[in-house]
Write an enzyme that holds these catalytic residues in place. Sequence first.
Site, mmCIF file in Angstrom:
data_model
loop_
_atom_site.group_PDB
_atom_site.id
_atom_site.type_symbol
_atom_site.label_atom_id
_atom_site.label_comp_id
_atom_site.label_asym_id
_atom_site.label_seq_id
_atom_site.Cartn_x
_atom_site.Cartn_y
_atom_site.Cartn_z
ATOM 1 C CB SER A 197 -0.967 -0.004 1.175
ATOM 2 O OG SER A 197 -0.386 -0.512 2.325
ATOM 3 C CG HIS B 179 -3.486 -0.756 -2.966
ATOM 4 N ND1 HIS B 179 -3.887 0.530 -2.761
ATOM 5 C CD2 HIS B 179 -3.283 -1.294 -1.738
ATOM 6 C CE1 HIS B 179 -3.927 0.768 -1.455
ATOM 7 N NE2 HIS B 179 -3.566 -0.325 -0.823
ATOM 8 C CD GLU C 39 -5.358 3.102 -5.313
ATOM 9 O OE1 GLU C 39 -5.666 4.289 -5.301
ATOM 10 O OE2 GLU C 39 -4.451 2.648 -4.583
ATOM 11 C CG ASN D 186 -4.213 4.359 1.316
ATOM 12 O OD1 ASN D 186 -5.401 4.518 1.612
ATOM 13 N ND2 ASN D 186 -3.627 3.177 1.338
#
Length: 706
Positions: free
Chosen positions: A414, A435, A447, A485
């Site tokens: 991540s 991801h 992702e 994120n």
Amino acid sequence: MSADKSAAVISQNQGNVALVLMQSPPVNALSKAVRIGLIEEIKAALNDDSIQAIVISSQQPLFSGGADISEFSGGDFEPPLPDVLDLIENADKPVIAVLNGPAFGGGLEVALACHYRITFAANKVGLPEVNLGILPGAGGTQRLPRLAGVAKALDMIVTGKPAKASTVKGAFDLIVEQPEALMEESLNFINELIKNGAAIKRTKDISIDPASAPAELFAQFRQGIAKQARGFFSPERCIQAVEAAVELPMEAGLKREGELFMECMQSPQARAQQHFFFAERAAGHVDDFDKSTPVRDIKKVGIIGAGTMGGGIAMNFANAGIPVVMLELKQEALDKGLAVIRRNYENSAKKGKLSADDVENRMALLMGATDYDALSDVDLVIEAVFEKMEVKKQVFGKLGEVCKPGAILASNTSTLDLDEIAASTSRPQDVIGLHFFSPANVMKLLEVVKGEKTAADVIKTSMKMAKTIRKVAVLVGVCFGFVGNRMIEPYGRESNRLTLEGASPEQVDKVIYDFGMPMGPNTMGDMAGLDIGYFVRQSRQEFISHDPSYAVVADRLVEEGRVGLKVGKGIYLYEDGSRVPVPDPQVLEIAKQEADKLGVEQRAHSEQEILERCIFPLINEGAQILEEGIAAKSSDIDVIYVYGYGFPVYRGGPMQYADEIGLDKVYQAMCKYRDELGEYGKMWFEPAPLLKQLAEQGKRFADYRK
Ligand code: 3HC
Ligand code: NAI
């Protein structure tokens, strides 16, 4: 009759029956051309003395996907769909809809206006307009309750969920079992109708017994959907339109439906939800490959690490019937991981979502291994081990040695640099980031991270694979935190800082919840575990050390062992195992102490300030990401936020939200906070150059391509 075989609608006469067939790929959307075609072909059949009945059907696998959504923004509604439906309903020859495939929205409304409807049992029908922020605007809210009953119609119209034709009792005059027999059985039925004098059954002539739809039915329905409809504009209008069907005669009901339809259509939510419909589909259109790019076969998958993520990821493949080898270093860890998966499946079985056989069949697809040799024949391997670069490099080095040539090597990292991971193998072109979001068997977002050297066919295969496991894939580039994120970081930072400045966590959470997020940032932090962010901060000191106030309240809480829900206390208290957050004055005290230490003045904050300070920096980061080319288009970011973070779909995602309220507004607010928040403002509120540029040009993020 149209002589043009490529026209959007054609006719083929079968004796005394005219077959009017839509043929407008891909989904027979009721575009201008289709509406004109229907009018022409139906009029021609009505004027042809040899024709005694008219069938409306389709040459495509679908009957129709409904009104052409791409025409909505242009506002070209001529000829209006309701005019087509009036022509059908008022026809003096029987018009029969033969639904050879799914019929949605306006497509189903066409059928409801016909005098008879025929389909096959397993076919799907629905009125999904609510998902586009509108309501069925071509009589669906008036005709479906008349045919299928008010309760069933309410459910279909307000939830937008498709239903199996056989469950929509009353809407069909004939339901055949075998799709292949549909046309033959339909023609038999129609010839029989003609022989018997073919009554014309107009839906508008049906009256609804008000006793079948008492006020309590609507009250209960409203209550039942309150949670899922929170914040949405159109569901309540859908209900009102169905109420009108009960209370008013057809003509007045249609008029009311039209008014409510226009109210919805002109709302920002309709724009947002229609934007999102296309955004989701556009995410699959990427420039990195084309039709000629080959796709690799994925018949068997390897997963390294059977922890939280590895287990969830494995379930996705087992659910899709793809065998998985799960690799751990130690047998105990493997046994534990497999046991968690079994427990998850058994819980689903207890809720009736799976049969006992399903559980066993899926478990049988999951093989455990502790030796890398077990990965020699997999087509795709996904690494989900600890988030440590040395460990990942070791794993990828090994994968390069044991996996067969052409196997795709993916990482679920991540935060770590995918290019550095790829460099640890002999085949960086085969390396890609996949991801997943937690819980990986539930969250729809994936992702797909392309590295500097990732091959086009690896990207194409990954995007296709995502569909197989029912994920929505968005292609992104390499940077810290990727898109989702990376953008959530300023959101969390501001939430923390607002508490330091004296806003209570529950005040911040309420503003964000009312904006439409499933929960506020403080509740989210407690649920995820405050320690996660803490460890990320430890490894990112170079990024934040210039701000001594950065997440200090959260840091203090973690250092005092208050890491969140899992220990019963974090930003909130959770008493006796409850998941309900209870505000804790102690946290305000900690914030006060830290503010005093740092010389931060505590003060009251308006709801507007809280909202703007949490959401606008997130959008600003999105602008930066676009400019860097980490996301190819702003709609991709919207898809990530709606599917990965629960951003309200009725706002269309953060970038669409910014486009809707105006980039100048976002830009000016960023400048205001930059100037008003002193040193802190200068550190974090500088508008991204792209935001400034587009705001000055009066443009939208949606217009931007790098
Ligand atoms: N209008 C315009 N374009 C449409 C469309 C529509 N109603 N439905 C689908 N498309 C386009 C998609 O954008 C996509 O285009 P792309 O290939 O360029 O990306 C293409 O058709 C194929 O769509 P999908 O990838 O979604 O194809 P699927 O086979 O997976 O699904 C479907 C087919 C179930 C029909 C799905 O497309 C769908 O749900 N469509 C929308 C249905 C809908 O909401 N209908 C209501 C429209 S509003 C209305 O009817 C108003 C009326 O009440 C007045
Ligand atoms: P976890 O700690 O639950 O699981 C990691 C597993 O990997 C453990 O079972 C461990 O025994 C195993 N493992 C460690 N080294 C190994 C090796 N060399 N070979 C084989 N197995 C090994 O961790 P989690 O949460 O599942 O995270 C895994 C990866 O997923 C990390 O890179 C993380 O950043 C990423 N991720 C985590 C998310 C989350 O919410 N937990 C979300 C998205 C990505």
